[in-house]
Design a protein around this motif. Structure first.
Motif, PDB file in Angstrom:
ATOM      1  N   TYR A   1     -15.834  27.773   1.680  1.00 13.30           N
ATOM      2  CA  TYR A   1     -15.419  26.653   0.837  1.00 13.30           C
ATOM      3  C   TYR A   1     -16.457  26.380  -0.248  1.00 13.30           C
ATOM      4  O   TYR A   1     -16.110  26.160  -1.406  1.00 13.30           O
ATOM      5  CB  TYR A   1     -15.175  25.388   1.662  1.00 13.30           C
ATOM      6  N   ARG A   2     -17.728  26.410   0.114  1.00 10.48           N
ATOM      7  CA  ARG A   2     -18.803  26.130  -0.847  1.00 10.48           C
ATOM      8  C   ARG A   2     -18.740  27.099  -2.025  1.00 10.48           C
ATOM      9  O   ARG A   2     -18.979  26.723  -3.163  1.00 10.48           O
ATOM     10  CB  ARG A   2     -20.155  26.235  -0.132  1.00 10.48           C
ATOM     11  N   CYS A   3     -18.412  28.356  -1.770  1.00 12.99           N
ATOM     12  CA  CYS A   3     -18.409  29.394  -2.810  1.00 12.99           C
ATOM     13  C   CYS A   3     -17.019  29.640  -3.398  1.00 12.99           C
ATOM     14  O   CYS A   3     -16.842  30.582  -4.175  1.00 12.99           O
ATOM     15  CB  CYS A   3     -18.965  30.692  -2.225  1.00 12.99           C
ATOM     16  N   SER A   4     -16.050  28.825  -3.062  1.00 16.64           N
ATOM     17  CA  SER A   4     -14.669  29.079  -3.481  1.00 16.64           C
ATOM     18  C   SER A   4     -14.448  28.948  -4.988  1.00 16.64           C
ATOM     19  O   SER A   4     -13.532  29.562  -5.529  1.00 16.64           O
ATOM     20  CB  SER A   4     -13.706  28.143  -2.740  1.00 16.64           C
ATOM     21  N   GLN A   5     -15.255  28.189  -5.706  1.00 14.21           N
ATOM     22  CA  GLN A   5     -15.035  27.958  -7.140  1.00 14.21           C
ATOM     23  C   GLN A   5     -15.877  28.856  -8.046  1.00 14.21           C
ATOM     24  O   GLN A   5     -15.684  28.850  -9.249  1.00 14.21           O
ATOM     25  CB  GLN A   5     -15.356  26.490  -7.471  1.00 14.21           C
ATOM     26  N   THR A   6     -16.808  29.625  -7.472  1.00 17.44           N
ATOM     27  CA  THR A   6     -17.691  30.434  -8.308  1.00 17.44           C
ATOM     28  C   THR A   6     -17.065  31.783  -8.648  1.00 17.44           C
ATOM     29  O   THR A   6     -16.204  32.285  -7.921  1.00 17.44           O
ATOM     30  CB  THR A   6     -19.055  30.655  -7.623  1.00 17.44           C
TER      31      THR A   6
ATOM     32  N   PHE B   1     -19.085  34.333  -8.874  1.00 18.35           N
ATOM     33  CA  PHE B   1     -20.041  35.244  -8.234  1.00 18.35           C
ATOM     34  C   PHE B   1     -19.959  35.070  -6.712  1.00 18.35           C
ATOM     35  O   PHE B   1     -20.917  34.644  -6.070  1.00 18.35           O
ATOM     36  CB  PHE B   1     -21.460  34.957  -8.739  1.00 18.35           C
ATOM     37  N   LYS B   2     -18.819  35.417  -6.140  1.00 18.30           N
ATOM     38  CA  LYS B   2     -18.568  35.131  -4.721  1.00 18.30           C
ATOM     39  C   LYS B   2     -19.507  35.880  -3.774  1.00 18.30           C
ATOM     40  O   LYS B   2     -20.004  35.295  -2.829  1.00 18.30           O
ATOM     41  CB  LYS B   2     -17.117  35.458  -4.370  1.00 18.30           C
ATOM     42  N   LYS B   3     -19.741  37.178  -4.030  1.00 15.85           N
ATOM     43  CA  LYS B   3     -20.574  37.960  -3.100  1.00 15.85           C
ATOM     44  C   LYS B   3     -21.995  37.403  -2.987  1.00 15.85           C
ATOM     45  O   LYS B   3     -22.463  37.137  -1.885  1.00 15.85           O
ATOM     46  CB  LYS B   3     -20.607  39.432  -3.508  1.00 15.85           C
ATOM     47  N   PRO B   4     -22.722  37.226  -4.091  1.00 18.92           N
ATOM     48  CA  PRO B   4     -24.077  36.676  -3.944  1.00 18.92           C
ATOM     49  C   PRO B   4     -24.071  35.237  -3.413  1.00 18.92           C
ATOM     50  O   PRO B   4     -24.937  34.859  -2.634  1.00 18.92           O
ATOM     51  CB  PRO B   4     -24.677  36.746  -5.344  1.00 18.92           C
ATOM     52  N   CYS B   5     -23.076  34.470  -3.822  1.00 16.66           N
ATOM     53  CA  CYS B   5     -22.993  33.092  -3.329  1.00 16.66           C
ATOM     54  C   CYS B   5     -22.831  33.087  -1.813  1.00 16.66           C
ATOM     55  O   CYS B   5     -23.529  32.361  -1.105  1.00 16.66           O
ATOM     56  CB  CYS B   5     -21.826  32.365  -3.994  1.00 16.66           C
ATOM     57  N   MET B   6     -21.904  33.904  -1.311  1.00 20.65           N
ATOM     58  CA  MET B   6     -21.677  33.965   0.139  1.00 20.65           C
ATOM     59  C   MET B   6     -22.921  34.488   0.865  1.00 20.65           C
ATOM     60  O   MET B   6     -23.292  33.974   1.921  1.00 20.65           O
ATOM     61  CB  MET B   6     -20.466  34.851   0.460  1.00 20.65           C
ATOM     62  N   PHE B   7     -23.577  35.496   0.308  1.00 19.59           N
ATOM     63  CA  PHE B   7     -24.763  36.064   0.948  1.00 19.59           C
ATOM     64  C   PHE B   7     -25.853  35.009   1.111  1.00 19.59           C
ATOM     65  O   PHE B   7     -26.378  34.798   2.206  1.00 19.59           O
ATOM     66  CB  PHE B   7     -25.292  37.253   0.127  1.00 19.59           C
ATOM     67  N   PHE B   8     -26.186  34.326   0.019  1.00 16.25           N
ATOM     68  CA  PHE B   8     -27.266  33.350   0.083  1.00 16.25           C
ATOM     69  C   PHE B   8     -26.857  32.078   0.819  1.00 16.25           C
ATOM     70  O   PHE B   8     -27.665  31.474   1.514  1.00 16.25           O
ATOM     71  CB  PHE B   8     -27.803  33.041  -1.314  1.00 16.25           C
ATOM     72  N   CYS B   9     -25.611  31.685   0.686  1.00 20.82           N
ATOM     73  CA  CYS B   9     -25.138  30.504   1.416  1.00 20.82           C
ATOM     74  C   CYS B   9     -25.248  30.733   2.919  1.00 20.82           C
ATOM     75  O   CYS B   9     -25.732  29.879   3.662  1.00 20.82           O
ATOM     76  CB  CYS B   9     -23.700  30.172   1.029  1.00 20.82           C
ATOM     77  N   GLN B  10     -24.822  31.911   3.375  1.00 22.22           N
ATOM     78  CA  GLN B  10     -24.896  32.198   4.815  1.00 22.22           C
ATOM     79  C   GLN B  10     -26.338  32.335   5.277  1.00 22.22           C
ATOM     80  O   GLN B  10     -26.682  31.912   6.377  1.00 22.22           O
ATOM     81  CB  GLN B  10     -24.095  33.453   5.138  1.00 22.22           C
ATOM     82  N   LYS B  11     -27.183  32.898   4.434  1.00 20.89           N
ATOM     83  CA  LYS B  11     -28.605  33.012   4.770  1.00 20.89           C
ATOM     84  C   LYS B  11     -29.228  31.621   4.899  1.00 20.89           C
ATOM     85  O   LYS B  11     -29.951  31.333   5.856  1.00 20.89           O
ATOM     86  CB  LYS B  11     -29.316  33.828   3.686  1.00 20.89           C
ATOM     87  N   CYS B  12     -28.922  30.750   3.957  1.00 22.18           N
ATOM     88  CA  CYS B  12     -29.448  29.380   3.985  1.00 22.18           C
ATOM     89  C   CYS B  12     -28.867  28.601   5.157  1.00 22.18           C
ATOM     90  O   CYS B  12     -29.571  27.841   5.824  1.00 22.18           O
ATOM     91  CB  CYS B  12     -29.131  28.671   2.677  1.00 22.18           C
ATOM     92  N   CYS B  13     -27.589  28.790   5.406  1.00 21.96           N
ATOM     93  CA  CYS B  13     -26.933  28.077   6.501  1.00 21.96           C
ATOM     94  C   CYS B  13     -27.509  28.500   7.850  1.00 21.96           C
ATOM     95  O   CYS B  13     -27.731  27.662   8.728  1.00 21.96           O
ATOM     96  CB  CYS B  13     -25.423  28.321   6.467  1.00 21.96           C
ATOM     97  N   SER B  14     -27.774  29.792   8.013  1.00 22.26           N
ATOM     98  CA  SER B  14     -28.313  30.240   9.298  1.00 22.26           C
ATOM     99  C   SER B  14     -29.721  29.702   9.522  1.00 22.26           C
ATOM    100  O   SER B  14     -30.131  29.459  10.657  1.00 22.26           O
ATOM    101  CB  SER B  14     -28.300  31.765   9.392  1.00 22.26           C
TER     102      SER B  14
END
Length: 112
Positions: A60-65, A67-80
């Protein structure tokens, strides 16, 4: 006659109020309803997520960008690491200090 009528109305009022209190108590005590009511804020404060909850929150956080791949990568890294994802698709990082304060080598924000 007026005395009996006021007693009957009083009893009906008491029964109605008692039923109202019981139904309110069920709403407060029912964990499914609590989860539904608090679902929007779930995972917003630091450490409030479980690792398996990171993917849907980051999706959901990366749904509007664009640049989905880098957003998802860093979001999941930060979330973990932080176990939280700020609400919405952009901004609101103040609700998750770890997510907000993790910086790149250059000093820019690491988490989207």
């Amino acid at each position: 006659m007026a005395g009996k009528l006021s007693i009957v109305l009083f009893v009906i009022l008491v029964v109605f109020l008692a039923q109202n209190q019981v139904s309110r108590a069920k709403l407060v005590l029912d964990p499914k309803l609590q989860t539904q009511r608090n679902n929007q804020m779930y995972g917003v404060s630091q450490g409030s997520l479980h690792p398996q909850d990171c993917l849907p929150k980051c999706t959901y956080r990366c749904s509007q960008t664009s640049f989905k791949k880098p957003c998802m990568f860093f979001c999941q890294k930060c979330c973990s690491k932080c176990l939280c994802v700020p609400p919405g698709t952009y901004g609101n990082k103040q609700t998750c200090p770890c997510y907000n304060n993790w910086k790149t080598k250059e000093g820019g924000p690491k988490c989207p």
